[in-house]
Design a protein around this motif. Sequence first.
Motif, PDB file in Angstrom:
ATOM      1  N   ALA A 211       1.017  -1.075   0.032  1.00  0.00           N
ATOM      2  CA  ALA A 211       0.135   0.210  -0.023  1.00  0.00           C
ATOM      3  C   ALA A 211       0.811   1.337  -0.075  1.00  0.00           C
ATOM      4  CB  ALA A 211      -1.037   0.161   1.472  1.00  0.00           C
ATOM      5  N   LEU A 212       2.049   1.198   0.783  1.00  0.00           N
ATOM      6  CA  LEU A 212       2.769   2.322   0.821  1.00  0.00           C
ATOM      7  C   LEU A 212       3.579   2.592  -0.520  1.00  0.00           C
ATOM      8  CD1 LEU A 212       4.618   1.872   4.202  1.00  0.00           C
ATOM      9  CD2 LEU A 212       3.002   3.827   3.635  1.00  0.00           C
ATOM     10  N   ALA A 213       3.887   1.418  -1.080  1.00  0.00           N
ATOM     11  CA  ALA A 213       4.622   1.713  -2.332  1.00  0.00           C
ATOM     12  C   ALA A 213       3.655   2.306  -3.399  1.00  0.00           C
ATOM     13  CB  ALA A 213       5.257   0.322  -2.851  1.00  0.00           C
ATOM     14  N   ARG A 214       2.462   1.603  -3.395  1.00  0.00           N
ATOM     15  CA  ARG A 214       1.569   2.103  -4.583  1.00  0.00           C
ATOM     16  C   ARG A 214       1.278   3.816  -4.306  1.00  0.00           C
ATOM     17  NH1 ARG A 214      -1.305  -1.601  -7.218  1.00  0.00           N
ATOM     18  NH2 ARG A 214      -1.099  -3.976  -6.535  1.00  0.00           N
ATOM     19  N   ALA A 215       1.189   4.156  -3.001  1.00  0.00           N
ATOM     20  CA  ALA A 215       0.981   5.758  -2.655  1.00  0.00           C
ATOM     21  C   ALA A 215       2.122   6.440  -3.125  1.00  0.00           C
ATOM     22  CB  ALA A 215       0.370   5.710  -1.301  1.00  0.00           C
ATOM     23  N   ALA A 216       3.284   5.914  -2.871  1.00  0.00           N
ATOM     24  CA  ALA A 216       4.480   6.605  -2.972  1.00  0.00           C
ATOM     25  C   ALA A 216       5.127   6.855  -4.489  1.00  0.00           C
ATOM     26  CB  ALA A 216       5.724   6.067  -2.398  1.00  0.00           C
ATOM     27  N   ALA A 217       4.651   5.680  -5.425  1.00  0.00           N
ATOM     28  CA  ALA A 217       4.762   5.698  -6.831  1.00  0.00           C
ATOM     29  C   ALA A 217       4.381   7.080  -7.428  1.00  0.00           C
ATOM     30  CB  ALA A 217       4.296   4.827  -7.684  1.00  0.00           C
ATOM     31  N   GLY A 218       5.367   7.929  -8.035  1.00  0.00           N
ATOM     32  CA  GLY A 218       5.196   9.050  -8.785  1.00  0.00           C
ATOM     33  C   GLY A 218       5.076  10.256  -8.062  1.00  0.00           C
ATOM     34  N   VAL A 219       5.312  10.174  -6.547  1.00  0.00           N
ATOM     35  CA  VAL A 219       5.218  11.405  -5.998  1.00  0.00           C
ATOM     36  C   VAL A 219       6.587  11.843  -5.309  1.00  0.00           C
ATOM     37  CG1 VAL A 219       2.731  10.748  -5.183  1.00  0.00           C
ATOM     38  CG2 VAL A 219       4.794  10.321  -3.658  1.00  0.00           C
ATOM     39  N   GLY A 220       7.894  11.237  -5.770  1.00  0.00           N
ATOM     40  CA  GLY A 220       8.946  11.491  -5.676  1.00  0.00           C
ATOM     41  C   GLY A 220       9.422  11.237  -4.009  1.00  0.00           C
ATOM     42  N   VAL A 221       8.634   9.686  -3.565  1.00  0.00           N
ATOM     43  CA  VAL A 221       9.109   9.541  -2.069  1.00  0.00           C
ATOM     44  C   VAL A 221       9.477   8.013  -2.461  1.00  0.00           C
ATOM     45  CG1 VAL A 221       8.171   9.241   0.019  1.00  0.00           C
ATOM     46  CG2 VAL A 221       7.813  11.212  -1.161  1.00  0.00           C
ATOM     47  N   GLU A 222      10.467   7.574  -1.819  1.00  0.00           N
ATOM     48  CA  GLU A 222      10.661   6.140  -1.790  1.00  0.00           C
ATOM     49  C   GLU A 222      10.512   5.334  -0.365  1.00  0.00           C
ATOM     50  OE1 GLU A 222      14.879   5.601  -4.388  1.00  0.00           O
ATOM     51  OE2 GLU A 222      14.899   6.303  -2.355  1.00  0.00           O
ATOM     52  N   VAL A 223       9.963   4.295  -0.419  1.00  0.00           N
ATOM     53  CA  VAL A 223       9.651   3.332   0.792  1.00  0.00           C
ATOM     54  C   VAL A 223      10.809   2.495   1.093  1.00  0.00           C
ATOM     55  CG1 VAL A 223       8.184   1.582   1.463  1.00  0.00           C
ATOM     56  CG2 VAL A 223       7.235   3.532   0.096  1.00  0.00           C
ATOM     57  N   TRP A 224      11.424   2.831   2.164  1.00  0.00           N
ATOM     58  CA  TRP A 224      12.402   1.874   2.696  1.00  0.00           C
ATOM     59  C   TRP A 224      12.070   1.051   3.801  1.00  0.00           C
ATOM     60  CZ3 TRP A 224      18.137   2.858   2.373  1.00  0.00           C
ATOM     61  CH2 TRP A 224      18.215   3.692   1.478  1.00  0.00           C
ATOM     62  N   VAL A 225      12.234  -0.364   3.535  1.00  0.00           N
ATOM     63  CA  VAL A 225      12.046  -1.311   4.363  1.00  0.00           C
ATOM     64  C   VAL A 225      13.286  -1.562   5.294  1.00  0.00           C
ATOM     65  CG1 VAL A 225      11.239  -3.745   4.871  1.00  0.00           C
ATOM     66  CG2 VAL A 225      10.228  -2.183   3.259  1.00  0.00           C
ATOM     67  N   VAL A 226      13.459  -1.398   6.449  1.00  0.00           N
ATOM     68  CA  VAL A 226      14.764  -1.679   7.243  1.00  0.00           C
ATOM     69  C   VAL A 226      14.610  -2.782   8.124  1.00  0.00           C
ATOM     70  CG1 VAL A 226      16.589  -0.376   8.795  1.00  0.00           C
ATOM     71  CG2 VAL A 226      15.302   0.891   7.092  1.00  0.00           C
ATOM     72  N   ALA A 227      15.106  -3.912   7.980  1.00  0.00           N
ATOM     73  CA  ALA A 227      15.208  -5.025   8.644  1.00  0.00           C
ATOM     74  C   ALA A 227      16.348  -5.051   9.666  1.00  0.00           C
ATOM     75  CB  ALA A 227      15.019  -6.402   7.771  1.00  0.00           C
ATOM     76  N   PRO A 228      16.131  -5.741  10.766  1.00  0.00           N
ATOM     77  CA  PRO A 228      17.424  -6.055  11.571  1.00  0.00           C
ATOM     78  C   PRO A 228      18.190  -7.114  11.087  1.00  0.00           C
ATOM     79  CG  PRO A 228      15.457  -7.088  12.534  1.00  0.00           C
ATOM     80  CD  PRO A 228      14.842  -6.373  11.292  1.00  0.00           C
TER      81      PRO A 228
END
Length: 248
Positions: free
Chosen positions: A139-156
Amino acid sequence: MGGMAEGGAPTPWPAVVVPDDARDLEPDRRAWLREQRRARWRAALTSTRSGRSRPLALLVTLAVAVTATLGGLAAAVLPHPLPARVPLAVVSVADGRTGGLLPATALATRAGPVPSRAVRPAAVLVTGASCGCAPTVDALARAAAGVGVEVWVVAPEGARDSAVQLTRGLHPGVVVTATDTGGALRSGLDEAGAAPADGGPVLLLVRSDGVVEEELSGPALAGAVSSTGIDVTLASLTRPRPVTTASR
């Protein structure tokens, strides 16, 4: 002997000089060959006969295809932190809190270490050992696509493989997988009271100046991601945090 001109007068043949050594004709032969090659090349470029494509058009098409393919591969494999549009903000709020900056650390990616404060603007999802948050990431990736924002998934550390599986095939070029080296990012959030006690994921919305606009976890995270206005929220991260002045 010459030919006959009108009226019966003989006309002379053009003067022909025959060299004693045939090697003296080599420069003329080479010039003739060059002209023949140029003529063939010009004919090939301007050919419009059915069934034959212009070589120049083929070259241009091939170049465009190769460029697009390489660009797509780079977007799918490498993280592309967007360049900061404004300088990093100077704030008085503690790191890891809303209104402050991300805890300073290095995030490990396939392309090498990336300073956490260079990840902006971005939606940073800090996960636990077991996330189970594929719908949230999608859902975050769909919303972020095209607005100049990346989604970072930071795992331990130790959970990178599961994070890679979680994000595999999800919007290449928008979702970036990273590892929290030494757990420094999560520890900083714990100290600031931003991370949930149960070890669940926490979402940090980071503006272009590095300021954490909002921290979301638990039901608040689920509600925000499912909101129809999440794309507007992410788009607002591309601007610095508004400066407020105290009322007199």
